[in-house]
Scaffold this active site. Structure first.
Site, PDB file in Angstrom:
ATOM      1  N   SER A 180       3.254   7.651 -18.236  1.00 61.45           N
ATOM      2  CA  SER A 180       2.141   8.362 -18.871  1.00 61.45           C
ATOM      3  C   SER A 180       2.125   9.824 -18.458  1.00 61.45           C
ATOM      4  CB  SER A 180       0.808   7.724 -18.476  1.00 61.45           C
ATOM      5  OG  SER A 180       0.525   6.579 -19.234  1.00 61.45           O
ATOM      6  N   HIS A 206      -7.830   7.616 -16.905  1.00 61.82           N
ATOM      7  CA  HIS A 206      -6.491   7.902 -17.415  1.00 61.82           C
ATOM      8  C   HIS A 206      -6.465   9.153 -18.286  1.00 61.82           C
ATOM      9  CE1 HIS A 206      -2.702   7.320 -19.694  1.00 61.82           C
ATOM     10  NE2 HIS A 206      -2.308   6.698 -18.596  1.00 61.82           N
ATOM     11  N   ASP A 236      -5.920   9.310 -26.062  1.00 60.45           N
ATOM     12  CA  ASP A 236      -5.980   8.622 -24.775  1.00 60.45           C
ATOM     13  C   ASP A 236      -7.394   8.103 -24.564  1.00 60.45           C
ATOM     14  OD1 ASP A 236      -5.536   8.106 -21.829  1.00 60.45           O
ATOM     15  OD2 ASP A 236      -3.733   9.261 -22.220  1.00 60.45           O
TER      16      ASP A 236
END
Length: 416
Positions: free
Chosen positions: A342, A192, A161
């Site tokens: 996600s 994120h 990620d």
């Protein structure tokens, strides 16, 4: 959320996560794979230098330079892929070149094992909406009861990620290792990656923030994506950065790989996923509900596909987990609500860690049956189904959890 592309020629390509599917600019780089003898190919310790010095590596580098010169390309980077017995070389095309034509020509060169464009990927999330009612996994999945049986102890999870902040109080001491595979400077904390990490391993019982689904798992925070701006969690990745991170996860013997991202079908990544799945690594991918097949890698055989409960998903076998207004960590001492596939994928990765702690030798088929526990009981078909975490843990623990009815399920899995 908006996602974009690292290469200078693609900085104008912006992605809007699961909400909008943007069109990427044509690739300006290609990946060229050269064969290498597996026993002699090993990345240098810590990947600080990229390669160990060896005659065969020098020969491959010479061949790569010859290929670049012959085809009018510029050699810009390289990386070992021991899992595939390959060296991967990144070459930049001149303006006006066609990636399809160049890769086809390279693929027919006897010196080349394979070639492909360097493709763009992006993470899957949506901007938070404060009008949605709060749906914490802790309440829906009865985490307190599940954690009485399993916390994911000693299970290694590779989060591929953007960067993860290990300073947030809920993540302090929770990150086993941080590695950077993006050529833009040092490892950095980003939105994120930090949000996904909190959902998986946030500390339990520290009196602040949230509780991760698998708070005692070992998290490898592998930065293969990069945040596009300070005020947005938008993050992008590409074939090369993702392949480097997957290779590292394999070398570190990760038992679970979380891929909260999507992009085009990619040959190099498929080959690395094949190695992972054959090695009994559980790969969890986030479903892109704007793509008919769920997007890659979620659509790839053997990958556990996860989407939010309210996502517009019709593909068989998709696991639905909470995907709206999920509280999680952000860089610094901050928390916020997030939405999107996600984060559903992160929840499923955490649940897989609970299952694998209880049943370390579980096979991919057995894990599939456990995660689709209601299907095993004849209560649901293979259409997208809301995951029953209590049922999954009960099946491997053979003990009553928060839903005693599933304790009599017939799926047999190995116990500790």
């Amino acid at each position: 959320m908006k996602r974009g592309w690292l290469l200078l020629a693609m900085l104008c390509a912006v992605y809007f996560g699961a909400a909008v599917q943007a069109q990427a600019q044509p690739p300006s780089q290609v990946l060229v794979m050269l064969r290498a003898a597996a026993p002699h190919l090993r990345a240098a310790d810590g990947y600080a230098l990229g390669y160990t010095a060896a005659p065969d590596e020098t020969a491959r580098l010479r061949i790569a330079r010859e290929l670049a010169h012959q085809y009018g390309l510029q050699l810009v980077d390289n990386w070992p892929m021991p899992a595939l017995a390959l060296d991967c070389f990144v070459m930049r095309m001149a303006p006006g070149m066609s990636a399809d034509q160049i890769t086809q020509a390279l693929s027919h060169d006897t010196r080349v094992e394979s070639a492909q464009p360097r493709q763009a990927f992006h993470t899957l999330s949506k901007d938070p909406d404060p009008l949605y009612s709060l749906q914490p996994t802790a309440a829906q999945w009865h985490l307190a009861e599940l954690h009485a049986l399993s916390t994911g102890r000693n299970i290694a999870i590779a989060e591929v990620d953007s960067g993860v902040d290990n300073v947030n109080p809920d993540l302090a001491g929770q990150i086993t290792e941080q590695r950077n595979f993006v050529d833009d400077g040092a490892y950095r904390a980003e939105l994120h990656g930090t949000e996904v990490a909190g959902i998986i391993v946030a500390r339990e019982g520290n009196g602040v923030g949230i509780v991760g689904v698998a708070p005692q798992a070992h998290l490898l925070a592998l930065r293969a994506c990069w945040q596009l701006s300070q005020d947005s969690a938008a993050a992008a990745c590409d074939s090369f950065t993702l392949a480097k991170a997957l290779q590292y996860a394999l070398e570190k013997h990760a038992q679970i790989i979380n891929l909260s991202l999507t992009g085009p079908d990619d040959r190099l990544l498929r080959r690395l996923l094949d190695v992972a799945i054959a090695s009994r690594v559980t790969v969890v991918g986030a479903v892109d509900d704007t793509a008919a097949d769920g997007g890659f890698p979620a659509s790839y055989p053997g990958v556990v596909a996860a989407a939010g409960e309210h996502a517009a998903v019709t593909r068989n076998g998709v696991l639905l987990a909470p995907g709206e207004d999920i509280p999680t960590t952000q860089p610094g001492a901050r928390w916020n609500l997030v939405n999107g596939s996600s984060f559903a994928a992160a929840e499923v990765s955490g649940l897989v860690a609970l299952v694998r702690e209880l049943s370390p030798d579980i096979t991919l088929t057995q894990l599939h049956d456990v995660l689709h526990a209601r299907t095993a009981l004849g209560l649901a078909s293979m259409r997208p189904m809301t995951i029953d975490a209590c049922a999954a843990v009960a099946q491997v623990s053979h003990r009553c959890t928060c839903d005693c009815a599933v304790a009599h399920a017939s799926v047999e899995v190995p116990r500790r």
